[in-house]
Scaffold this active site. Structure first.
Site, PDB file in Angstrom:
ATOM      1  N   LYS A 169      45.434  40.436  48.533  1.00  0.00           N
ATOM      2  CA  LYS A 169      44.208  40.257  47.747  1.00  0.00           C
ATOM      3  C   LYS A 169      44.026  38.757  47.494  1.00  0.00           C
ATOM      4  O   LYS A 169      44.603  37.935  48.188  1.00  0.00           O
ATOM      5  CB  LYS A 169      44.292  41.085  46.457  1.00  0.00           C
ATOM      6  N   GLN A 173      36.145  48.122  52.776  1.00  0.00           N
ATOM      7  CA  GLN A 173      35.512  46.987  53.462  1.00  0.00           C
ATOM      8  C   GLN A 173      35.493  47.227  54.964  1.00  0.00           C
ATOM      9  O   GLN A 173      34.499  46.953  55.638  1.00  0.00           O
ATOM     10  CB  GLN A 173      36.255  45.695  53.121  1.00  0.00           C
ATOM     11  N   SER A 212      40.689  51.057  53.560  1.00  0.00           N
ATOM     12  CA  SER A 212      39.872  49.931  53.100  1.00  0.00           C
ATOM     13  C   SER A 212      38.387  50.250  53.214  1.00  0.00           C
ATOM     14  O   SER A 212      37.871  50.523  54.302  1.00  0.00           O
ATOM     15  CB  SER A 212      40.196  48.683  53.938  1.00  0.00           C
ATOM     16  N   SER A 254      30.833  45.593  43.988  1.00  0.00           N
ATOM     17  CA  SER A 254      30.784  46.253  45.298  1.00  0.00           C
ATOM     18  C   SER A 254      29.374  46.762  45.604  1.00  0.00           C
ATOM     19  O   SER A 254      28.880  46.629  46.725  1.00  0.00           O
ATOM     20  CB  SER A 254      31.738  47.458  45.318  1.00  0.00           C
ATOM     21  N   ARG A 308      41.566  38.561  38.662  1.00  0.00           N
ATOM     22  CA  ARG A 308      42.080  39.778  38.021  1.00  0.00           C
ATOM     23  C   ARG A 308      43.457  39.562  37.399  1.00  0.00           C
ATOM     24  O   ARG A 308      43.786  40.176  36.389  1.00  0.00           O
ATOM     25  CB  ARG A 308      42.104  40.932  39.019  1.00  0.00           C
ATOM     26  N   ASP A 363      41.745  47.615  42.591  1.00  0.00           N
ATOM     27  CA  ASP A 363      41.470  46.368  41.864  1.00  0.00           C
ATOM     28  C   ASP A 363      41.947  46.425  40.413  1.00  0.00           C
ATOM     29  O   ASP A 363      42.013  45.409  39.734  1.00  0.00           O
ATOM     30  CB  ASP A 363      39.968  46.056  41.900  1.00  0.00           C
ATOM     31  N   GLY A 416      35.887  38.171  49.943  1.00  0.00           N
ATOM     32  CA  GLY A 416      36.334  38.973  51.086  1.00  0.00           C
ATOM     33  C   GLY A 416      35.299  40.022  51.469  1.00  0.00           C
ATOM     34  O   GLY A 416      35.070  40.285  52.648  1.00  0.00           O
ATOM     35  N   ARG A 467      49.193  39.799  44.461  1.00  0.00           N
ATOM     36  CA  ARG A 467      49.140  40.274  43.066  1.00  0.00           C
ATOM     37  C   ARG A 467      50.431  40.962  42.616  1.00  0.00           C
ATOM     38  O   ARG A 467      50.622  41.167  41.424  1.00  0.00           O
ATOM     39  CB  ARG A 467      47.945  41.220  42.872  1.00  0.00           C
ATOM     40  N   ARG A 524      26.347  45.474  48.651  1.00  0.00           N
ATOM     41  CA  ARG A 524      25.700  46.434  49.563  1.00  0.00           C
ATOM     42  C   ARG A 524      24.197  46.490  49.341  1.00  0.00           C
ATOM     43  O   ARG A 524      23.419  46.613  50.292  1.00  0.00           O
ATOM     44  CB  ARG A 524      26.339  47.809  49.382  1.00  0.00           C
TER      45      ARG A 524
HETATM   46  C1  S3P Z   1      35.868  46.402  48.013  1.00  0.00           C
HETATM   47  C2  S3P Z   1      36.913  47.125  48.490  1.00  0.00           C
HETATM   48  C3  S3P Z   1      38.305  46.873  48.115  1.00  0.00           C
HETATM   49  C4  S3P Z   1      38.417  46.028  46.861  1.00  0.00           C
HETATM   50  C5  S3P Z   1      37.472  44.861  46.876  1.00  0.00           C
HETATM   51  C6  S3P Z   1      36.040  45.331  47.029  1.00  0.00           C
HETATM   52  C7  S3P Z   1      34.517  46.740  48.500  1.00  0.00           C
HETATM   53  O1  S3P Z   1      38.923  46.186  49.169  1.00  0.00           O
HETATM   54  O2  S3P Z   1      39.723  45.591  46.676  1.00  0.00           O
HETATM   55  O3  S3P Z   1      37.583  44.135  45.665  1.00  0.00           O
HETATM   56  O4  S3P Z   1      33.536  46.334  47.855  1.00  0.00           O
HETATM   57  O5  S3P Z   1      34.418  47.419  49.514  1.00  0.00           O
HETATM   58  P1  S3P Z   1      39.568  47.019  50.378  1.00  0.00           P
HETATM   59  O6  S3P Z   1      38.568  48.011  50.751  1.00  0.00           O
HETATM   60  O7  S3P Z   1      39.811  46.080  51.500  1.00  0.00           O
HETATM   61  O8  S3P Z   1      40.823  47.600  49.800  1.00  0.00           O
END
Ligand code: S3P
Length: 453
Positions: free
Chosen positions: A364, A189, A187, A41, A414, A337, A112, A368, A45
């Site tokens: 996911k 994300q 989320s 993550s 995972r 996760d 994603g 899962r 960024r």
């Molecule tokens: C992530 C946020 C999570 C996580 C993903 C990475 C991120 O997803 O499951 O593996 O880096 O912001 P969500 O924020 O959609 O739950």
């Protein structure tokens, strides 16, 4: 002698190659010390914000897996100059408007986070971009990001099915306005896509979360000189004229990768694993909190001074007697996760474990809930899912032991790694149908595991 080996062949285990099932037998007691590649993550960024500054940023301990490379390559497609030397990555940013329109689509592979965060950045670009994804990612919902970006003034057209939006999509940004947004799903994300777009907007952008999610974007934005504040789950960002590179960023070891080894150490008698320089962001350490509540012996020694705004430290996990617990829906974002490997731990815990509000696991890399239920049941686990309206809760009862079985990864990294952990602690041998998917986040997983012999 104990060993893990690929069926039939005697060469060293390489996750890349096999179409044959991966065989896990004659298990060993894992003991030793590991250092993990940088957090996925944080890596996404760090790449994105470095690309939007003027000048060079040096990322250290950069994880070389498919997902972070998807972001790296997407930025190259958008005209960013990037050099790599082992696990060090140099990004030569050309400012907030430094990305270039490209004739070819930007391909986000199966990541994603790449796709959703990039939409936030492309929202600020006054040109049209086609964004595509591999098959599995093209099946994952995108309205959660496209809806707030449209409110900010972005034009997006996506593939629509049953009122949900999916990749591929075409986005044209520019002329954004700041909004106050309350995401419907917890989320990081979604929050991050809106905040990244907020860098380019007129006026403040606010994201108000009902349940807080990982705050890597907020920390990284601060580290790059943005004016951002957080108050009671409300993040407020002012648009900036330019971001300022911190010059160098050390990416702490991925706590999500560490989780497999923490659970492994906890459930195998005699095991002890030391994990150095692991990321310890409180938005990510839910797995440690819950395992400790279950009785896991995990020692944490925080390094003095966070690594570039992110806490980091040493973890020592050792074999423990676990008890069941209740995990609340509010805790889910801090271990989203890690839920697959937590399900494995729960199979070895005395009594019942209830994990509430897990429906997000359905969208996911694979479903899962399904992938873990199929596999754990095949190993003899007592695990079921209860539906309460839109909520889904997992109930796992101790079964004393699991038995070796034929296991399936469902193409999900995972699920695959969680099942290797389960198989290591089970009686008898197991076969896992596919290990290539592990490359998505942790190509060195099996090598690291073997190093603990
Ligand atoms: C992530 C946020 C999570 C996580 C993903 C990475 C991120 O997803 O499951 O593996 O880096 O912001 P969500 O924020 O959609 O739950």
């Amino acid at each position: 002698m104990s060993r893990i080996k690929k069926s039939a062949k005697r060469r060293r285990v390489k996750p890349r190659a096999s179409a044959k099932p991966f065989l896990i037998k004659n298990k060993f007691i894992p003991r030793g010390r590991i250092i993990l590649a940088g957090d996925k993550s944080i890596a996404h960024r760090a790449l994105i914000l470095s690309a939007l500054t003027c000048g060079r940023t040096n990322l250290k301990n950069f994880p070389l897996h498919e997902d972070s490379l998807a972001t790296l390559n997407a930025l190259i497609t958008l005209g960013v100059r990037i050099r790599r030397n082992g696990s060090e990555v140099l990004i030569y940013g050309r400012g907030k408007q430094g990305l270039k329109a490209c004739a070819n689509p930007v391909f986000t592979h199966n990541s994603g986070t790449t796709l959703r965060l990039l939409l936030g950045v492309l929202a600020g670009m006054n040109f049209k971009t086609k964004v595509t994804a591999a098959q599995a990612l093209s099946r994952r919902p995108m309205s959660r990001v496209t809806v707030p970006l449209r409110l900010m003034g972005v034009q997006i057209s996506a593939r629509i099915k049953n009122k949900e939006e999916y990749a591929p999509m075409v986005i044209r940004g520019g002329n954004l306005r700041g909004i106050v947004y309350r995401p419907k799903v917890a989320s990081a994300q979604v929050k991050s896509a809106v905040l990244l777009a907020g860098l380019f907007a007129q006026g403040k952008t606010q994201v108000c979360e009902r349940v807080s999610t990982r705050d890597h974007t907020e920390r990284m934005l601060k580290n790059f000189g943005a004016n951002i504040s957080v108050n009671n789950n409300r993040v407020i960002l002012d648009p900036v004229r330019c971001l300022r590179s911190p010059g160098q960023i050390y990416i702490p070891g991925d706590i999500s990768s560490a989780a497999f080894f923490i659970v492994l150490a906890s459930i195998i008698p005699g095991a002890r694993i030391v994990i150095e320089r692991a990321g310890l962001n409180p938005g990510r350490t839910g797995i440690i909190k819950v395992l400790k509540r279950m009785g896991a012996k995990i020692n944490i020694a925080l390094c003095r001074g966070a690594a570039d705004g992110e806490p980091m430290g040493q973890l020592i996990a050792q074999s423990s007697r676990l008890n069941g617990t209740v995990v609340s829906a509010q805790e889910i974002p801090s271990l989203i996760d890690e839920l697959p490997v937590l399900m494995v731990a729960a199979c070895f815990a005395e009594g019942a474990t209830v994990i509430k509000g897990v429906a997000e696991l359905r969208v996911k890399e694979t479903d899962r809930i399904n992938s873990m239920l199929v596999n754990l049941k095949a190993m003899g686990a007592d695990i079921r899912v209860n539906k309460a309206g839109r909520q889904e809760n997992l109930v796992i009862n101790c079964r004393d032991r699991l038995y070796g079985a034929s296991l399936k990864s469902f193409g999900d990294h995972r699920t695959a790694m969680s099942m290797v952990v389960a198989a290591m602690a089970a009686d008898g041998e197991s076969r896992l149908d596919d290990i290539n998917c592990i490359n998505k986040s942790f190509p060195g997983f099996l090598r690291t595991l073997q190093g603990l012999k």
